[in-house]
Design a protein around this motif. Structure first.
Motif, mmCIF file in Angstrom:
data_model
loop_
_atom_site.group_PDB
_atom_site.id
_atom_site.type_symbol
_atom_site.label_atom_id
_atom_site.label_comp_id
_atom_site.label_asym_id
_atom_site.label_seq_id
_atom_site.Cartn_x
_atom_site.Cartn_y
_atom_site.Cartn_z
ATOM 1 N N ASN A 31 0.870 -1.014 -0.284
ATOM 2 C CA ASN A 31 0.134 0.383 0.047
ATOM 3 C C ASN A 31 0.583 1.249 -0.010
ATOM 4 O OD1 ASN A 31 -2.462 -1.539 0.840
ATOM 5 N ND2 ASN A 31 -1.774 -1.880 2.034
ATOM 6 N N GLU A 32 0.294 2.075 -0.759
ATOM 7 C CA GLU A 32 1.432 3.495 -1.129
ATOM 8 C C GLU A 32 0.432 4.615 -0.366
ATOM 9 O OE1 GLU A 32 2.702 4.576 -4.537
ATOM 10 O OE2 GLU A 32 3.630 2.400 -5.182
ATOM 11 N N HIS A 33 0.838 5.143 0.397
ATOM 12 C CA HIS A 33 0.791 6.003 0.879
ATOM 13 C C HIS A 33 0.677 8.142 1.519
ATOM 14 C CE1 HIS A 33 -1.275 2.805 4.180
ATOM 15 N NE2 HIS A 33 -0.417 2.288 3.792
ATOM 16 N N LYS A 41 5.938 3.312 2.748
ATOM 17 C CA LYS A 41 4.505 2.276 2.260
ATOM 18 C C LYS A 41 4.529 1.395 3.169
ATOM 19 C CE LYS A 41 6.629 2.318 -2.014
ATOM 20 N NZ LYS A 41 7.004 1.664 -3.434
ATOM 21 N N TYR A 43 2.934 -2.534 3.831
ATOM 22 C CA TYR A 43 1.747 -4.061 3.444
ATOM 23 C C TYR A 43 0.823 -4.496 4.157
ATOM 24 C CZ TYR A 43 5.100 -7.072 6.116
ATOM 25 O OH TYR A 43 5.390 -7.722 7.528
ATOM 26 N N ARG A 44 0.177 -5.334 3.764
ATOM 27 C CA ARG A 44 -0.750 -6.609 4.243
ATOM 28 C C ARG A 44 -0.487 -7.652 3.607
ATOM 29 N NH1 ARG A 44 -6.200 -5.077 1.726
ATOM 30 N NH2 ARG A 44 -5.298 -4.035 0.328
ATOM 31 N N GLU A 79 -6.488 -4.778 -6.149
ATOM 32 C CA GLU A 79 -5.030 -4.117 -6.306
ATOM 33 C C GLU A 79 -3.650 -4.095 -6.820
ATOM 34 O OE1 GLU A 79 -4.660 -3.484 -2.853
ATOM 35 O OE2 GLU A 79 -6.498 -4.087 -2.023
#
Length: 136
Positions: A31-33, A41, A43-44, A79
């Motif tokens: 994920n980029e925020h 960044k 992750y999940r 995603e």
């Protein structure tokens, strides 16, 4: 089949992903925020289950952060990229460090303990689904 390191949201990669995955395999989403402190960044992690989606029969993946189920094709479509190796140098969304630390060192230690706990929980979930599928 062995898993590739990275699958993109293309028909060919979707077919390859569905062919290659087995219950208990780990899938990672980056994920980029963008926030007050600039871009970052995280992750999940998802674990492939032995369950199938109704109607389509596609394999389901369970999120380690909240336990929700999602079909693997839907996850890839939403995603756009799925990785099969754990990302380094970025936090795991499942890690919830709620410790009020007195120093940076204490905070880093608490964060690392939370990361170890999240990795162990994901490994336990993967082992559970591998056993159900008859894999070790």
């Amino acid at each position: 089949m062995t898993l590739k390191d990275h699958y993109r949201a293309t028909r060919g990669d979707l077919k390859a992903l569905l062919r290659d995955i087995r219950p208990g395999d780990s899938l990672f989403i980056i994920n980029e925020h963008v926030g007050n402190w600039g871009p970052s960044k995280s992750y999940r992690e998802y674990i492939v289950t032995d369950q199938k989606a109704p109607f389509t029969g596609n394999p389901m993946a369970q999120a380690t952060s909240h336990g929700g189920l999602e079909s693997v094709p839907s996850l890839l479509s939403k995603e756009r990229d799925i990785y099969t190796t754990r990302p380094t140098g970025m936090p795991n969304v499942a890690v919830k460090d709620s410790h009020a630390a007195y120093s940076d060192v204490a905070h880093q230690a608490a964060q690392r303990v939370a990361e170890i706990h999240a990795e162990e929980a994901a490994a336990d979930l993967a082992t559970y689904y591998k056993r159900l599928a008859g894999r070790r």
